[in-house]
Design a protein around this motif. Structure first.
Motif: not given
Length: 478
Positions: A427-436
């Motif tokens: 989708l050409e957006i920055p990586n983003y990690s969730l806490s769970g």
């Protein structure tokens, strides 16, 4: 067994004395009680943990299992998940845990909880008019509880026996209840759905836009510039399928990204069911994108992939849209699909009878997706929906392959961060990690016989091979 449970709980409680905020330990205790079938105790432990972290992903995993056990599914579960910090979310679970046998008539329904219990049991008995009245009473008593609206909408959308005059009466009462009340955005989404069923499209569009506006002012994703945004005229992405492969989890994870703005609901079902309602109706389900750019919006209707002619309709309106499909071992997907229908009372055959019946119809067909109308009179598509090659081939004759991202459901489950990174890159957006990453709408059921599993595996083997050859990749489904 009970002694062993107490011993383990005591052990974990001692660990909490050393580190009282250890959510992983609370999760272990909650899981122990859940496995023993003690849902009251499970919920108590979850609530203890939520005092520490109100949106704990570990707790949501257990709560989601409880919802499945209680018979909730699909958008009903999403209704709970959408309000994780609202104490009514947890209180509403007690409705079926501790009050379900006590409320049998309207005279017994003194609180919103009572009304919800009554509505739920009336829905199970298919006493639609009475169930609607019970949910309306719950909304009137407590208009801020999202679940009541979703339960009401379930009946209105799926009960084919409702007369237009009945729906009109419901809409009138509904207007009166939510007027000048503090109601969640979903109240207006449900109103839009009811008005749509009445062919009052302009009024429905207004209701959907009201829901969007309410979300705009309450969601911290939106910037000040958002208020000056123009009318939305395109959708950035679609999760096109397929059902029981993890589309709900994928969409909910994705919507946590700060640059993804969600639609009024996960499944808009425009291209497969509501196309004749027009583009304005569809776009009313999405927020206008902020003028500074960088934001995306989309929806996830898991049956787009397998529905006839949808690919051409999507291309007609959005030729450059990005398309995501998530695929699961078709044997386990079919079993999950069956149990979803069984829980929702859309299936009364045994698993073996249902699968064998469909096998007899589909085996030997050159393209098993080209079934007749007669097929749908008896079958539910448990096996047909897992014939991914034929559906993808149709879509890829319309859209170029670079506009597709094909995911494995197993990877989303076992390598979630890595899989979501793929999605963000696509989708050409920055990586983003969730806490769970709590699993959404995951079902629980007994395993099937080895003989039936082998029959299903043998049926899917050549079709899976076609898929792997077509996409030039291995899926490793045994």
């Amino acid at each position: 067994m009970e002694y062993q449970l107490k011993k383990l709980v005591t052990h974990y409680r001692k660990a909490l004395q050393i580190k009282p905020d250890n959510l992983a330990v609370y999760h272990q205790i909650a899981e122990l009680y859940y496995e023993q079938g003690n849902l009251d105790k499970t919920l108590e432990v979850c609530q203890e943990a939520l005092q520490i972290q109100p949106d704990s992903a570990l707790v949501l995993i257990v709560l989601n299992k409880m919802l499945q056990t209680l018979g909730f599914e699909g958008e009903e579960v999403t209704a709970f998940q959408n309000i994780p910090k609202n104490k009514l979310y947890y209180e509403s679970l007690h409705i079926l845990l501790s009050r379900s046998q006590k409320v049998k008539t309207f005279a017994d329904a003194k609180t919103w909880k009572d009304a919800m219990v009554l509505g739920y049991h009336l829905k199970l008995k298919k006493h639609w008019d009475e169930a609607i009245a019970a949910y309306m009473k719950a909304i009137e008593i407590e208009p801020s509880l999202s679940l009541s609206y979703f339960e009401l909408n379930y009946i209105i959308c799926y009960c084919t026996s409702l007369e237009p005059k009945q729906i009109e009466s419901i809409i009138t009462s509904y207007h009166q209840v939510i007027k000048a009340r503090i109601t969640p955005p979903c109240a207006y989404v449900i109103l839009g759905d009811m008005l749509t069923k009445q062919d009052k499209i302009a009024e429905a569009i207004t209701a959907y836009k009201t829901a969007i506006n309410q979300t705009t002012y309450s969601d911290n994703k939106y910037t000040n510039k958002y208020i000056d945004s123009h009318k939305i005229n395109e959708v950035s992405f679609l999760i096109i399928g397929i059902g029981k492969c993890g589309t709900s989890s994928l969409y909910i994870y994705l919507c946590q990204h700060p640059q993804i703005l969600s639609s009024t609901k996960k499944e808009v079902r425009f291209f497969n069911q509501n196309f004749d309602l027009g583009l304005d109706w569809y776009l009313a389900h999405f927020p206008p994108l902020p003028v500074e750019g960088g934001f995306l919006t989309g929806e996830a209707t898991p049956w787009y992939l397998s529905s006839y002619g949808v690919e051409k309709k999507v291309f007609e309106l959005f030729p450059n849209i990005k398309l995501i499909a998530i695929l699961r071992n078709p044997v386990t997907r079919a079993i999950s699909h069956y149990y979803m229908h069984l829980r929702s009372m859309r299936e009364n055959r045994s698993l073996e009878v249902a699968m064998t019946s469909e096998l007899e119809i589909l085996k030997g067909m050159a393209d098993p997706t080209q079934v007749s109308e007669k097929y749908w009179q008896t079958e539910k598509g448990y096996l047909q929906s897992g014939l991914y090659f034929y559906f993808l081939e149709k879509w890829m004759t319309v859209f170029p392959r670079e506009q597709f991202l094909i995911l494995r459901s197993e990877d989303l489950s076992s390598q979630t961060d890595k899989t979501m990174k793929q999605v963000y890159e696509f989708l050409e957006i920055p990586n983003y990690s969730l806490s769970g990453y709590p699993k959404i709408n995951s079902g629980y059921y007994s395993d099937i016989s080895n003989e039936l599993r082998q029959k299903l595996s043998d049926f899917f083997l050549p079709h899976n091979q076609k898929l792997e050859d077509y996409l030039s990749r291995k899926f490793n489904w045994e």
